[in-house]
Design an enzyme around this catalytic site. Structure first.
Site, PDB file in Angstrom:
ATOM      1  N   ASP A 113       0.682  -0.837  -0.015  1.00 58.72           N
ATOM      2  CA  ASP A 113      -0.043  -0.218  -0.395  1.00 58.72           C
ATOM      3  C   ASP A 113       0.820   1.498   0.368  1.00 58.72           C
ATOM      4  O   ASP A 113       2.074   1.087   0.567  1.00 58.72           O
ATOM      5  CB  ASP A 113      -1.194  -0.278   1.084  1.00 58.72           C
ATOM      6  CG  ASP A 113       0.219  -0.094   2.536  1.00 58.72           C
ATOM      7  OD1 ASP A 113       0.911  -0.571   2.412  1.00 58.72           O
ATOM      8  OD2 ASP A 113      -1.034  -1.039   3.275  1.00 58.72           O
TER       9      ASP A 113
ATOM     10  N   GLU B  60      -9.715  -2.179   5.474  1.00 57.76           N
ATOM     11  CA  GLU B  60     -10.212  -1.110   6.677  1.00 57.76           C
ATOM     12  C   GLU B  60     -11.802  -2.808   6.161  1.00 57.76           C
ATOM     13  O   GLU B  60     -11.900  -3.311   5.531  1.00 57.76           O
ATOM     14  CB  GLU B  60     -10.717  -0.421   6.352  1.00 57.76           C
ATOM     15  CG  GLU B  60      -9.098   0.449   6.835  1.00 57.76           C
ATOM     16  CD  GLU B  60      -8.734   1.270   8.045  1.00 57.76           C
ATOM     17  OE1 GLU B  60      -8.662   0.139   8.697  1.00 57.76           O
ATOM     18  OE2 GLU B  60      -8.473   2.224   8.277  1.00 57.76           O
TER      19      GLU B  60
HETATM   20  C1  GLP Z   1      -0.290   0.073   8.545  1.00 58.37           C
HETATM   21  C2  GLP Z   1       0.069  -0.413   7.044  1.00 58.37           C
HETATM   22  C3  GLP Z   1      -0.571  -2.455   7.403  1.00 58.37           C
HETATM   23  C4  GLP Z   1      -0.172  -2.573   8.717  1.00 58.37           C
HETATM   24  C5  GLP Z   1      -0.897  -2.210  10.046  1.00 58.37           C
HETATM   25  C6  GLP Z   1      -0.034  -2.382  11.267  1.00 58.37           C
HETATM   26  O1  GLP Z   1      -1.845   0.792   8.457  1.00 58.37           O
HETATM   27  N1  GLP Z   1      -0.950   0.220   6.330  1.00 58.37           N
HETATM   28  O2  GLP Z   1       0.254  -2.691   5.752  1.00 58.37           O
HETATM   29  O3  GLP Z   1       0.170  -3.796   9.021  1.00 58.37           O
HETATM   30  O4  GLP Z   1      -0.571  -0.555   9.681  1.00 58.37           O
HETATM   31  O5  GLP Z   1       1.563  -1.673  11.694  1.00 58.37           O
HETATM   32  P1  GLP Z   1       2.394  -1.527  12.879  1.00 58.37           P
HETATM   33  O6  GLP Z   1       2.729  -3.139  12.618  1.00 58.37           O
HETATM   34  O7  GLP Z   1       3.232  -0.631  12.546  1.00 58.37           O
HETATM   35  O8  GLP Z   1       1.670  -2.531  13.626  1.00 58.37           O
END
Ligand code: GLP
Length: 248
Positions: free
Chosen positions: A67, A142
């Site tokens: 993304d 989401e």
């Molecule tokens: C973000 C990304 C995801 C990620 C998630 C968790 O929004 N778009 O790809 O897996 O949140 O993030 P984190 O690893 O910082 O908890």
């Protein structure tokens, strides 16, 4: 789902790096789907170390990121282009033309989504690395995202913007939209590696193991994928047995 329980973040990062290293060594032209966020950072560090020690090379690897925010230039320190460059790519021997990240600056975003999905189809992802959002999002899919969606433009929930605000100067500067591989794009991967660490992921991990596959909880779709490995640490796994009953 194959579950590997490990004591902590460090152990999760090492296991994840070993997992990818094995695939990268056994496949002639590996295509690896990559994720951003805090979760895979330790894994990237381990892979960088292995590359420096010449134990692994990414010269023959192609990567696809999940993304990118819409509205941030690739040069913005908070774009996922910048994150990937700083955290991983600039330390590795991967040729730049083998790196794919959605273009959040594209004028015609719909065309960019189609272009990205065609590339995924053409190359075929061997292993997709995923983190998990506290609300169960994967990539930026989401809750409520239809499971049949491919790469698309999405509006971020307030809770996701709040969770990611720690990287920005204020909540207002967190983009409201992103381009993300869809659930259908992710499910096309031959194999999926999901990483989860820390107490703030315990609720999401418990729901993932609950047995219900629901669009309201995007990560639950992984139960329908034939080849998923989850590397999870003790804190993230801590609510699994208790919550299982609640969500059944
Ligand atoms: C973000 C990304 C995801 C990620 C998630 C968790 O929004 N778009 O790809 O897996 O949140 O993030 P984190 O690893 O910082 O908890």
């Amino acid at each position: 789902m194959n579950v590997i329980r490990v004591p902590d973040y460090e152990a999760m990062s090492k296991r994840a790096a070993d997992f990818l290293t094995a695939r990268i060594k056994e496949l002639p032209s590996p295509v690896i789907g990559l994720a951003t966020g805090s979760t895979p950072k330790g894994m990237y560090k381990q892979l960088i170390h292995a590359c420096r020690m010449e134990k692994i090379s990414f010269r023959h690897v192609t990567t696809f990121n999940l993304d990118e925010y819409i509205g941030l230039p690739a040069s913005d320190p908070n774009s996922y282009h910048s994150f990937m460059r700083k955290t991983f790519f600039q330390h590795m021997d991967i040729p730049p033309e083998q790196i794919y990240i959605p273009d959040g600056e594209a004028v015609l975003l719909e065309n960019e989504c189609t272009r990205y999905e065609s590339l995924i189809d053409k190359k075929g992802v061997d292993v997709q690395v995923l983190g998990i959002g506290q609300n169960g999002h994967i990539g930026f899919n989401e809750p409520g995202t239809p499971f049949d969606q491919t790469t698309h433009v999405t509006t971020l929930t307030d809770s996701t913007r709040q969770a990611n605000a720690r990287f920005f100067s204020s909540i207002e500067s967190v983009p409201k939209q992103a381009i993300t591989m869809g659930i259908a794009s992710i499910m096309k991967s031959r194999e999926i590696l999901l990483l989860a660490s820390g107490p703030h992921k315990a609720e999401a991990v418990a729901r993932l193991f609950s047995g219900n596959v629901l669009e309201a909880f995007p990560a639950s779709v992984l139960q329908d994928h034939p080849h998923v490995t989850i590397i999870v640490d003790d804190e993230a796994f801590s609510l699994v047995s208790r919550k299982e009953e609640k969500y059944d």
